[in-house]
Structures are given as C-alpha cells and as structure tokens.
Design an enzyme around this catalytic site. Structure first.
Site, PDB file in Angstrom:
ATOM      1  N   CYS A  79      -2.921   5.189   0.154  1.00  0.00           N
ATOM      2  CA  CYS A  79      -1.812   5.703  -0.661  1.00  0.00           C
ATOM      3  C   CYS A  79      -2.353   6.471  -1.872  1.00  0.00           C
ATOM      4  O   CYS A  79      -2.930   7.531  -1.714  1.00  0.00           O
ATOM      5  CB  CYS A  79      -0.865   4.572  -1.042  1.00  0.00           C
ATOM      6  SG  CYS A  79       0.723   5.182  -1.598  1.00  0.00           S
ATOM      7  N   HIS A 167       0.483   2.089   4.317  1.00  0.00           N
ATOM      8  CA  HIS A 167      -0.166   0.833   3.933  1.00  0.00           C
ATOM      9  C   HIS A 167      -0.498  -0.013   5.167  1.00  0.00           C
ATOM     10  O   HIS A 167       0.384  -0.719   5.670  1.00  0.00           O
ATOM     11  CB  HIS A 167       0.757   0.029   3.002  1.00  0.00           C
ATOM     12  CG  HIS A 167       0.869   0.622   1.642  1.00  0.00           C
ATOM     13  ND1 HIS A 167       0.001   0.318   0.624  1.00  0.00           N
ATOM     14  CD2 HIS A 167       1.737   1.538   1.143  1.00  0.00           C
ATOM     15  CE1 HIS A 167       0.321   1.000  -0.455  1.00  0.00           C
ATOM     16  NE2 HIS A 167       1.373   1.753  -0.172  1.00  0.00           N
ATOM     17  N   GLU A 169      -2.114  -2.698   5.309  1.00  0.00           N
ATOM     18  CA  GLU A 169      -2.185  -4.127   4.976  1.00  0.00           C
ATOM     19  C   GLU A 169      -0.827  -4.826   5.073  1.00  0.00           C
ATOM     20  O   GLU A 169      -0.749  -6.049   5.100  1.00  0.00           O
ATOM     21  CB  GLU A 169      -2.761  -4.312   3.557  1.00  0.00           C
ATOM     22  CG  GLU A 169      -1.885  -3.851   2.399  1.00  0.00           C
ATOM     23  CD  GLU A 169      -1.957  -2.347   2.124  1.00  0.00           C
ATOM     24  OE1 GLU A 169      -2.466  -1.593   2.975  1.00  0.00           O
ATOM     25  OE2 GLU A 169      -1.481  -1.919   1.048  1.00  0.00           O
TER      26      GLU A 169
END
Ligand code: XMP
Length: 509
Positions: A79, A167, A169
């Site tokens: 990001c 993202h 994660e």
C-alpha cells in the site's frame, strides 16, 4: 540466530498483522519505526515497507532512511510502501476520486512472477487506499491490475523488489497467505524453522545463560502471559524462581483459591499474599476511575516490593511483557491521547531496583498461547478471558465497598458459569458483569424493592482494540437475568450492554 524479516512501520493499522502472518509461516519477524537505521546482517532475509495513514503526496509524509533501492535483501512495499516505491523512482501517484476500500479482484495476474506462484487470476484482495499509482518508471513491470486501478502489483525488472496496492495480510485477501509465503519462503529464501518448540528450547537456553544461579521474582496474575513466562523461567532456573500472587480483593469469586491451586499443580513455587483489606481501605471513598487505577497500581507495587524483599538475594524481576507493549509505536498523529491508563504497574522495575527479565517480549498474544499449549499448560489458563489488572474496581462504577464487591462477584459468577455451561465462554472474547450504582424500583413477592442494577457485558474481538457486543441468545440472557435477580441479594434489575468499541470501550470505567 534465526532468520528474520524486518517490517519498517509507517503507522498502518495492519503492521502488526503483517508480522503475525509472516510468523505463522514459522519465520521470525520484527517491527521497527520507518526511520530505523536498519543494518542488514546475515539474519535479515527481507524487508517490508508497511502501509500508512499518510499519503506520499503530503508534505510531511514519512520516508525511510533505509536505502531500499539498493537493498541487499528482497523488499516488499504494501500500500503506502508500494506508493512510496513508485513515487520515489519517477512514477506517478495521484489522489483517487474516492477512497478505494474493501474487496476487489485481481483481473490480471502475471503468473510468471514468483510472487504470484499458485495464485489464480480473479483472486479476491482487500484494498484500503486514498491514492492510486497511475504511472511506473521503466524499472518496473506491472504484474497485476484490477478493473478500477491499473497498478495493483509491480515488480522490479532486475532486482527483488515488489509492490502491492492491496493488503495480502488481511483475511479477506483470499490468496494473501500464499502471496506472503511466496515472498518469505521463495523470494527471501527463509527456511521457516521458527516454531513453538524451537522458541522454547532457545529461550530456556538463553535464560539459563543469562540468569545462571541468580534468583528471579515474578508477579503472577492468573492470566496467560504471566503463567507462560513463569513456566519458561521455571524450566530454566527451577527453584530459583519465586512467584507472588497478590489478592487485591477485587478478583472474581473464588479466583484467588482456584488460581493458587492451579499454580501448584504446575509445580510453581508461588506465595499467595492476601492484601484485600489494604487495597479496599485505600480505595475507600474514591470514585474517579483513573485515581482508582493509580491507587491499585501503586498499592500492588508496594505489596509486591515488600514481599520480594523477604526473599534473600534476589537480583531479577521477571515480567510477562509481550511484543505489542515493546514495539515503539509510530506516532503519526502526534502523541496519542490517553483514554485509560492500562499499564497499571509501569513503575515496578524502577521501584524495585532489579534487573528485568522478559521471556515473552518478542511474542504476540496468540503466540504466547501456542507456547503455552506446547508447554502443556492447562486450557483453563490459556483460554481464560482477559481480566484487567484493577479487576472489579473498574467494574463497580464510582466508590467501592466490600458489599458491592460481594454483590458483583456473585452476579459475575452466575454470568460466567452460565457462559461456560452453555458452551458460550469460548465464543466471546471477554465477558463480565458491571455493578451500576443506580437504584430502581422493583417488586418481589408483595414487597416493593429499591435496589441496584447489574449490567452484563460480553464482546467479540481479536485484540481488544475494537470490539462488538456479543449476540448472546435471548434464552441464555433471560435465564442469567432470572438467576441473578433471584440469587443475588441487592440486585433487582439486569441490563445487557449493546455498545461496540469504538465509540464505547469494553470496560465501563
Ligand atoms: P477498554 O475498556 O479500554 O479495554 O476497551 C480494552 C482491554 O483492556 C482491558 N483493560 C485493562 N487492563 N489494566 C489492565 O490490565 C487496566 O487498567 C485496564 N483497563 C482496561 C480491558 O479489560 C480489555 O480487555
């Protein structure tokens, strides 16, 4: 020394999550502030530049001092990290017309890139950004895009540098784990040998070397962290570990006795100190939540210090500190406002003038539990709901009396036992009863009553930072309410808290 990945943190709410996801791949990972003077030694196998609440277009945007363009190890920008890479190399980042937030699909995925091994075109990812990368310098190839953004992922043509707008994660990125695995195990060539078992062996060996024949004193709370810390220390130094468990008179019903019994079943050398009256006397008439917290914190330190000094020649203070307390938080919005002072015994090491040993300081909470399981510690310790240091004092609004503590202990006991008996205890993250010092009218038999109310609070959460109220079954709530009103003298009304955090908090004080 274990291999590790370093995350340079630009202040994203997801930074700790990236670290946890990397550690789930059995690779150690540490977080440092974005401007950390990072030196690459042989243990560092890769670097991640995190997201940020900042825009790279802002004047005061944070920039790393680490020379990522000439990094000796692979680098992944996520990001903000990716936008920073694009922006610093002659690409273009522009503000989006609207914040792109939520699910998106990678419509184009270059499966030739090692980072996308085993990832299918169309895979769902999670986006959360206000700016968009609209142009990349010729050094990079675009390796993924979505229907709304041209550059969802890119890689350097010759160096092991990657950037993601999304993202990986976050849970909603379906192939996120695969993508992180590709980076950590394939691109960075980590072995993935950081396991609970290896952590225990190494920690015990390190503690043995560090402590030798010295004595350590450790305060137990009945919770996960201090228990796991104690068992690790015990494995290393055995009888030189002296544990102290203080009853501040604000624990749950029967908790002091039950926890003492459980500790002795673990073979720990624990002294139980009942200082209930001392705490309750000092709290007499105090109504301000922060003042109550301070009194309890200070009294705990005094009691603990007194007890610790009865042990001859003790040099070390053991603490169950965990990683989130250690990470230097990146203050991107200036010093944050203290909403509640959670670190109740912050002054302990200074007062005691001892060296501090913290076996869990590199672990996240879920990792502490895994270590606990590996150490064979009873589920009763490991699955216990969090319980605040000041205990019931911050669940009795306003001033505290022995009678209020008794009432709350009884009501809380009925609630918590009910959750356990109905298979609901493990479904909520934290639960407890709160004593409300308001009187309301009721009727019992033919008599009018004018008594206090109990509030039931149960939340779902992953870390206590945000929480939602647990949607407990009506039948269960009805039954609990009946039991409390019928069995607890002094209560004629039960209410259920339906507030989420934010804007409310979990505890009422
Ligand atoms: P809040 O009420 O801030 O609570 O939403 C978040 C988590 O922190 C716990 N908590 C405390 N823990 N000392 C502690 O050790 C405190 O003073 C304290 N205040 C809140 C709370 O129980 C929840 O798990």
């Amino acid at each position: 020394m274990h291999q590790k990945i370093i995350i340079l943190d630009f202040g994203s709410q997801y930074t700790q999550l990236i670290a946890r996801k990397i550690r789930e791949l059995n690779v150690f990972c540490e977080i440092y502030p974005f401007n950390h003077d990072l030196k690459i030694d042989e243990s560092v196998k890769g670097v991640v530049l995190s997201g940020s609440p900042f825009s790279v277009l802002q004047e005061n945007a944070p920039f790393p001092t680490y020379d990522w363009q000439n990094s000796e190890v692979p680098v992944l920008g996520i990001c903000y990290g990716a936008q920073l890479m694009a922006n610093n190399t002659g690409g273009k980042v522009t503000p989006s017309n609207h914040r792109e937030y939520g699910r998106a699909n990678l419509d184009q995925v270059s499966t030739k890139s090692p980072i996308f091994k085993d990832v299918i075109t169309g895979t769902q990812v999670w986006m959360s950004h206000g700016d968009t990368i609209t142009e990349l310098s010729g050094e990079f190839n675009i390796i993924s895009s979505t229907s709304s953004i041209p550059v969802a992922a890119f890689e350097h043509k010759t160096k092991r540098i990657f950037g993601f707008q999304f993202h990986p994660e976050v849970y909603h990125s379906t192939d996120g784990k695969t993508i992180l695995k590709n980076f950590v195990l394939d691109v960075c060539e980590c072995k993935g040998d950081w396991t609970a078992a290896s952590f225990i062996d190494e920690t015990v060996a390190r503690l043995k070397a560090q402590l030798g024949a010295d004595k350590v004193v450790l305060g137990l709370s009945g919770g996960v962290d201090s228990t796991v810390a104690a068992v690790l220390l015990q494995k290393a130094i055995d009888k030189n570990l002296y544990c102290i468990f203080v009853n501040n008179g604000l624990l749950r019903k029967n908790e002091f006795e039950e926890v003492m019994e459980r500790y002795s079943s673990l073979g720990l050398n624990v002294k139980g100190v009942d200082a209930s009256d001392r705490f309750l006397d000092l709290l007499n008439g105090k109504t301000d939540p922060e003042e109550k917290r301070k009194i309890i914190g200070k009294t705990f330190i005094d009691v603990f210090d007194q007890e610790a000094h009865l042990i001859e020649n003790v040099k070390w203070l053991g603490q169950g500190t965990i990683y989130p307390d250690v990470i230097e938080s990146v203050s991107v919005n200036g010093p944050s406002v203290t909403i509640k002072s959670h670190h109740n015994v912050g002054g302990l090491p200074e007062k005691m003038n001892m060296k501090v040993v913290e076996p869990l300081r590199m672990l996240f909470k879920d990792e502490v539990r895994k270590i606990g399981v590996q150490l064979g510690i009873d589920d009763k310790f490991l699955q216990r709901h969090p319980f605040p240091g000041p205990g019931l004092a911050i669940r009795i609004l306003g001033d505290i009396t022995k009678e209020k503590v008794r009432i709350l202990q009884e009501a809380d006991y009925i609630f918590i036992e009910g959750l356990k008996n109905n298979g609901l205890y493990d479904k909520v993250w934290q639960a407890g009863a709160i004593f409300l010092p308001v009187n309301s009218v009721g009727v019992m038999g033919d008599e009018r009553t004018y008594e206090n109310a109990i509030c039931l609070r149960a939340v779902t959460s992953t870390d206590g930072m945000t929480a939602d109220w647990a949607h407990l079954p009506y039948e269960f709530l009805a039954d609990t309410s009946n039991r409390i009103i019928n069995q607890v003298k002094g209560i004629n009304r039960v209410v259920f808290d339906i507030s989420s955090k934010p804007p409310s908090t979990i505890e009422w004080e």
